[in-house]
Design a protein around this motif. Structure first.
Motif, short mmCIF file in Angstrom:
data_model
loop_
_atom_site.label_atom_id
_atom_site.label_comp_id
_atom_site.label_asym_id
_atom_site.label_seq_id
_atom_site.Cartn_x
_atom_site.Cartn_y
_atom_site.Cartn_z
N GLU A 112 41.20 40.86 38.51
CA GLU A 112 41.94 41.71 39.52
C GLU A 112 41.17 42.32 40.49
O GLU A 112 41.28 42.40 41.60
CB GLU A 112 42.83 42.59 38.69
N LYS A 136 40.17 35.23 46.99
CA LYS A 136 41.57 36.25 47.20
C LYS A 136 42.91 35.65 47.07
O LYS A 136 43.02 34.41 47.35
CB LYS A 136 41.52 36.93 48.42
N GLY A 137 43.42 36.28 46.00
CA GLY A 137 44.77 35.45 45.76
C GLY A 137 44.89 34.36 44.74
O GLY A 137 45.99 33.88 44.50
N GLY A 149 40.07 40.23 43.47
CA GLY A 149 41.23 39.74 44.09
C GLY A 149 42.00 38.63 43.70
O GLY A 149 42.71 38.11 44.32
N ASN A 207 32.13 38.05 44.42
CA ASN A 207 32.67 37.00 45.20
C ASN A 207 32.81 35.63 44.54
O ASN A 207 33.31 34.61 45.13
CB ASN A 207 31.98 36.54 46.36
#
Ligand code: PRP
Ligand code: ADE
Length: 180
Positions: free
Chosen positions: A140, A115-116, A143, A111
């Protein structure tokens, strides 16, 4: 002192045949031990990416950590470590890779990256690109995307920076040693 008045190349110690015969070892610890050398190098590594929409800096254990925290401060971004196997608490993703003088494994916390997120990967040196490609895969898997990579030193004839560019990563280095 600024980049035009300090010759940072002179501060990099060169050790032939270390850690193995045939390797020309480029030691950045002498560069970073010099206050102007450290500041000028970090500013030069950050400059091309100030308007690149970077969300986060990621650096690789161990020399990438010297640069990563300083780059985070210089760019007003957070820093996330990719560590050698067994150093991060669970849960992690792991990648095995080959570098100029051996094999290794690196890990990232699952984590660690939103993300993105658009990541700037930093390290002291790129040779085969094995380490950097493993870092790209880990970012990647959690995320994010490695939008760009900034190195103190590129050894372009060994091919790593070309590999990274072929993945769509913008690559910058302060110093380059063709022929190594
Ligand atoms: O492009 P490559 O062929 O992968 O080589 C580059 C990598 O090699 C060195 O790390 P090393 O694994 O020696 O670890 P260290 O930072 O702990 O000294 C260097 O700091 C890069 O991370
Ligand atoms: N030639 C080299 N000098 C310093 N660090 C390295 N990491 C991989 N190749 C290297």
């Amino acid at each position: 002192m600024d980049a035009s008045t300090i010759d940072i190349e002179k501060l990099v110690r060169v050790i032939p045949d270390y850690p193995k015969t045939g390797i020309i070892f480029r030691d950045v610890t002498t560069l970073f031990a010099d206050a102007d050398g450290l500041r000028v190098t970090i500013e030069a590594m950050a400059a091309p990416f100030r308007d690149a929409g970077i969300d986060l800096i990621v650096g690789v254990d161990a020399r990438g950590f010297i640069i990563g925290g300083a780059m985070g401060m210089a760019m007003g971004k957070g820093f996330v470590p990719i560590r050698k196997r067994g150093k991060l608490p669970p849960e992690v993703y792991r990648e095995e890779y080959t570098l100029e003088y051996g094999t290794s494994e690196v890990e990232i916390n699952v984590n660690a990256v939103p993300k993105g997120a658009r990541v700037l990967l930093v390290d002291d040196l790129i040779a085969t690109g094995g380490t950097a490609m493993a870092a790209v895969k880990l970012v990647e898997r959690v995320g994010g995307t490695v939008a760009a990579a900034s190195f103190t030193i590129d050894l372009p004839d060994i091919g790593g920076s070309k590999l990274l560019r072929a993945q769509g990563v913008e690559v910058f280095s302060v110093l380059s040693y063709p022929g190594d």
